[in-house]
Design a protein around this motif. Structure first.
Motif: not given
Length: 368
Positions: A240-265
């Motif tokens: 996962i690539v992100s800048t240190p900016q808070k708004v970018a980190l908020a979207d990075a969390r969504k990207g992480i959640d997509m891959y960690q979803n129990e149907k994706v794993n």
């Protein structure tokens, strides 16, 4: 009751135009010499170049309708499509020669994801690994520009009875992008299904061969393209690539959640903090945290995932991308060394992931 005979069927099929040749299926040489007639039942085969022929279903329906209209509506018609090339492997088995598939992803655009993907691929190749790089951003391909390959011609090659796309190679990396097939100034006005089908062709209809690492430069956000990748490939892990900016980190969390979803794993291999700080050439000891300080480092600590690298803001990185000469080619420079270190970190976490975790499974598709 009408008596069926071959010429009656052939005459009916002579009215069916195949859009691929603008001729009828008989003139196009698509009618195979295996017609069988049993009372009111007729069976035969139509030959198509490949199983992904866009006119396959419509041609089969038109052929059946022509027989019902010109011969008799009570005729039982059985048409078997056959293909000149072998069919594409099924999902999950498309890349048998690839050991590790790495998705370079971001929740937000403009954070330098493609820059990281290109330089990671080049750095892995410089470390001696066999590397492939696929631009999966169908609507905004950028890799031809970043690798200095705009206008490159792509050819096909026959492999095991199939006509496959031959990826172009540069800097030791096998690479492919939809950008090789469209004009760089042309917008891709495609629906999601069309883009997904094009992506499947780039994956499954290409001669990728034996690879240690297959890097996927994914589009920003979470979209149809990501779902197609997850349903087609068993992805080893995501970076996962992100800048240190808070708004970018908020979207990075969504990207992480997509891959960690129990149907994706799909395991998260780690975070890359891009544009971590700025150091002017005249003040090499100074660091200016333009987009915030160590935001990715803090997120990595919070989520207990590795921080793989912190890449500074350096003018040369931008210039090298525009020139088609990735900075990872120069391992003696500060930025080149940063990407070599990133590649070494990725190798380490992938090896640990493969030792400690079971292989990823593709996301199943619901069938109605």
């Amino acid at each position: 009751m009408i008596t069926l005979y071959p010429k009656l069927i052939i005459d009916a099929l002579s009215t069916v135009i195949y859009p691929g040749t603008k001729k009828n299926v008989v003139e196009s040489g698509m009618l195979e010499d295996n017609m069988r007639i049993d009372g009111m039942k007729v069976s035969f085969s139509l030959i198509f170049k490949r199983d992904t022929d866009p006119f396959l279903k419509s041609t089969l329906k038109a052929a059946e309708a022509a027989i019902h209209y010109h011969v008799d509506k009570d005729v039982e018609v059985v048409i078997t499509p056959v293909f000149e090339s072998k069919p594409r492997p099924e999902e999950g088995k498309m890349l048998p020669g690839v050991k590790n598939i790495i998705a370079v992803s971001s929740g937000k655009g403009g954070v330098g994801k493609s820059t990281v993907a290109v330089n990671l691929a080049v750095a892995l190749a410089r470390l001696g690994y066999k590397v492939g790089l696929l631009d999966t951003d169908i609507f905004g391909p950028s890799l031809p520009k970043m690798l200095g390959m705009e206008g490159e011609k792509v050819y096909s090659v026959e492999v095991d009875g199939r006509q496959l796309i031959e990826p172009v190679e540069k800097y030791g990396v096998k690479m492919l992008s939809i950008g090789f097939f469209v004009h760089p100034d042309t917008a891709m006005l495609w629906r999601g299904g069309m883009a997904s089908n094009a992506l499947k062709q780039l994956i499954g209809d290409t001669d990728w061969g034996e690879l240690d690492y297959f890097i996927l430069d994914t589009p920003p956000g979470t979209s149809d393209i990501h779902l197609t990748l997850l349903q087609s490939l068993a992805i080893t892990g995501a970076v996962i690539v992100s800048t240190p900016q808070k708004v970018a980190l908020a979207d990075a969390r969504k990207g992480i959640d997509m891959y960690q979803n129990e149907k994706v794993n799909v395991p998260i291999l780690g975070l890359v903090e891009n544009m971590a700080w700025f150091t002017p050439a005249e003040l090499p000891e100074n660091r200016y945290y333009i987009f915030g300080r160590e935001g990715c480092k803090q997120l990595a600590q919070e989520l207990k995932i590795p921080l793989l690298a912190q890449i500074p803001v350096v003018q040369r990185i931008c210039e090298s991308g525009d020139e088609g000469t990735p900075v990872a080619l120069n391992s003696e420079s500060m930025t080149g060394l940063a990407f070599i270190n990133l590649a070494q970190s990725v190798v380490t976490v992938v090896n640990r992931r493969n030792r400690e975790m079971a292989p990823t499974k593709i996301v199943g598709m619901k069938k109605k």
